[in-house]
Design an enzyme around this catalytic site. Structure first.
Site, PDB file in Angstrom:
ATOM      1  N   LYS A  79       1.548  -1.497  13.863  1.00  0.00           N
ATOM      2  CA  LYS A  79       2.706  -0.993  14.138  1.00  0.00           C
ATOM      3  C   LYS A  79       3.909  -1.847  14.524  1.00  0.00           C
ATOM      4  CE  LYS A  79       4.398   3.123  16.605  1.00  0.00           C
ATOM      5  NZ  LYS A  79       4.054   4.255  17.889  1.00  0.00           N
ATOM      6  N   SER A 154       4.815   8.826  16.628  1.00  0.00           N
ATOM      7  CA  SER A 154       5.840   7.919  16.112  1.00  0.00           C
ATOM      8  C   SER A 154       5.076   6.915  15.157  1.00  0.00           C
ATOM      9  CB  SER A 154       6.296   7.047  16.812  1.00  0.00           C
ATOM     10  OG  SER A 154       5.628   6.429  17.963  1.00  0.00           O
ATOM     11  N   SER A 178       1.431   9.789  19.657  1.00  0.00           N
ATOM     12  CA  SER A 178       2.011   8.854  18.535  1.00  0.00           C
ATOM     13  C   SER A 178       0.962   8.341  17.638  1.00  0.00           C
ATOM     14  CB  SER A 178       2.931   8.062  19.061  1.00  0.00           C
ATOM     15  OG  SER A 178       4.137   8.618  19.093  1.00  0.00           O
TER      16      SER A 178
HETATM   17  N1  GLN Z   1       6.523  12.484  20.109  1.00  0.00           N
HETATM   18  C1  GLN Z   1       6.657  11.957  21.301  1.00  0.00           C
HETATM   19  C2  GLN Z   1       7.868  11.369  21.844  1.00  0.00           C
HETATM   20  O1  GLN Z   1       8.777  11.432  20.757  1.00  0.00           O
HETATM   21  C3  GLN Z   1       5.685  10.866  21.612  1.00  0.00           C
HETATM   22  C4  GLN Z   1       5.999   9.514  21.033  1.00  0.00           C
HETATM   23  C5  GLN Z   1       4.724   8.629  21.387  1.00  0.00           C
HETATM   24  O2  GLN Z   1       3.688   8.798  21.648  1.00  0.00           O
HETATM   25  N2  GLN Z   1       5.371   7.209  21.102  1.00  0.00           N
HETATM   26  O3  GLN Z   1       8.199  10.844  22.933  1.00  0.00           O
END
Ligand code: GLN
Length: 476
Positions: A79, A154, A178
């Site tokens: 990532k 994400s 994410s």
């Molecule tokens: N969808 C969540 C957010 O937008 C989680 C993001 C993540 O785990 N990095 O904060």
């Protein structure tokens, strides 16, 4: 089956028995990338030359008759919020578009030490803020199961790469789901380890008290292998735990007899698609038939998890993102004086969602609102943690859906941030409590899109999670 579709453990076997070479395997993955990347868009940066050179070194090692590591010669995606020395690390943000880190993240170093083949840096929502990868500053990643749909986020680039044959495994980060949510949308396995299990050194900070790096793989065995590779105490991360790291492959036994699994009633409510609920209840039935005991439990503060998360995470993000000021590193947009330069830089280079989080976070932290929002959220965080502590007095694991619905259409939710935030309802409580959680595929919906279930474990008990996940997988 093509090489690019196999698991790491299958490929390891083929490498050690010299049925294939790492060079062949790497070429096969890149041929799939050449074919699919235009459609999927899993990557921000590809590191083909480096990958090919490294594959050659692995082949030389094998030719010398030396033993190889479990992930040696296996192509993987990282990532793009995980620092890689000499390789651009953008966080999918224009503000870091040309940022080349001068150091490696610990997890990356650990994979390099195993001679894994890094294929490239995977797309994400900018600074990992989002649930669809639509917030990337560069492009949206498409779900390999249906190119009109999101892969989740994400870590959507990482999960799409694994699901689409563009990497054998990947690393993601999970602050509020994410890893697990996109794993569920893409039909792969994704694990968020216990907070502190994996070093965050070199992971670009989003919400430091929640962030955790973890594996994204094609099956549970690979998940254990990657976890083995990346876990462990790190002096460079003061929040990394000194706890002993077991050999997680020892947990790969198909046996859930006597295991007590809780189904929290708050996760089976309106808002969770009927098809998802049925699929997860079927997983519970399967466990029961294999000798586990299923009990209904309650996590009473679940309904406050989203509100709590969306105060704590933005508050920490607002603070962490102060460093992108056009001075130290990253992009700079000139202005008449320093303040104008900083304003121009941040206005032009941050995307809308990142700005929204910075504003929410600074508001929640500002004098006069701190007690009402941030402090209150911290108090509710303790209540949510206590819910889990209480539940785990009676059960070994908690079983829930990973997501309220299957992968949605690209563009479907961008206009409604609140609706997007609600995507995280099943995953954020786990981060708030610092616990380990996994998403495992459990079939498909009527429209053929993958469904995932989530297993939540006690702190530092990834072993029971892996054992139960493995048992389910073997029963299929
Ligand atoms: N969808 C969540 C957010 O937008 C989680 C993001 C993540 O785990 N990095 O904060």
């Amino acid at each position: 089956m093509a090489l690019y579709d196999k698991t790491a453990h299958e490929l390891h076997e083929l490498l050690t028995t010299k049925k294939i070479s790492a060079t062949e395997l790497t070429a096969d993955v890149f041929s799939q990338i050449d074919k699919m990347e235009d459609k999927i868009g899993a990557y921000i940066t590809l590191t083909r030359d480096k990958a090919e050179a490294n594959a050659k070194l692995v082949d030389e090692k094998i030719a010398r008759g030396e033993e190889i590591f479990p992930l040696e010669g296996i192509p993987c995606a990282i990532k793009d919020n995980i620092c890689t020395k000499g390789i651009k690390t953008t966080c999918a943000s224009k503000i870091l578009e040309n940022f080349i880190p001068p150091y490696d993240a610990t997890v990356y170093q650990k994979l390099v030490a195993q001679n894994s083949i890094i294929v490239g840096k995977a797309n994400l929502d900018e600074f990992a803020m989002g649930s669809s990868t639509e917030n990337s500053g560069f492009h949206t990643t498409h779900n390999p199961h249906d190119l009109e749909r999101v892969p989740g986020g994400s870590s959507g680039g990482s999960t799409a790469a694994v699901a689409g044959g563009e990497a054998i495994f990947a690393l993601g980060s999970d602050t509020g789901g994410s890893i697990r949510q996109p794993a569920s949308f893409c039909g792969v396995v994704g694990l968020k380890p216990t907070y502190g299990r994996v070093s965050r050194y070199g992971l670009v900070a989003f919400a430091s008290s929640l962030d955790q790096i973890g594996p994204i793989t094609r099956d549970v065995t690979d998940c254990a292998l990657v976890l083995n590779a990346i876990c462990g105490h790190d002096d460079m991360d003061s929040t990394s735990t000194a706890a002993q790291v077991p050999d997680f492959t020892k947990s790969l036994v198909a046996d859930v007899k006597g295991l007590k699994i809780g189904l929290p009633k708050e996760y089976f409510v309106k808002g969770i698609d009927a098809e998802i609920e049925t699929a997860v209840r079927n997983v519970a039935k399967k466990y029961e038939s294999l000798g586990a005991e299923i009990v209904e439990i309650s996590l009473p503060h679940t309904e406050y998890a989203i509100a709590t998360y969306y105060l704590i995470a933005p508050a920490e993000a607002a603070t962490n993102l102060e460093r992108y000021d056009g001075v130290s590193y990253g992009a700079r947009v000139d202005g008449a004086d320093v303040v104008e330069m900083m304003t121009n830089t941040r206005t032009e280079k941050f995307g809308a969602e990142v700005k929204r989080r910075i504003m929410i976070g600074n508001y929640a932290l500002s004098a006069g609102y701190y007690d009402a929002y941030y402090l209150k959220a911290l108090k509710v965080r303790t209540l949510i943690q206590k819910d889990f502590t209480d539940a785990f007095k009676n059960v070994d694991l908690i079983l829930t859906p990973t997501t309220p619905n299957v992968a949605f259409k690209i563009g479907e939710m961008v206009a409604d941030p609140l609706k997007m935030y609600l995507q995280d309802i099943c995953t954020v409580p786990v981060n708030i409590a610092g616990l380990p959680g996994i998403s495992v595929p459990c079939g498909v919906a009527k429209n053929n899109l993958p469904i995932g279930f989530q297993l939540i474990g006690k702190a530092l008990d990834e072993e029971t999670i892996l054992k139960a996940a493995f048992t389910y997988e073997q029963s299929l």
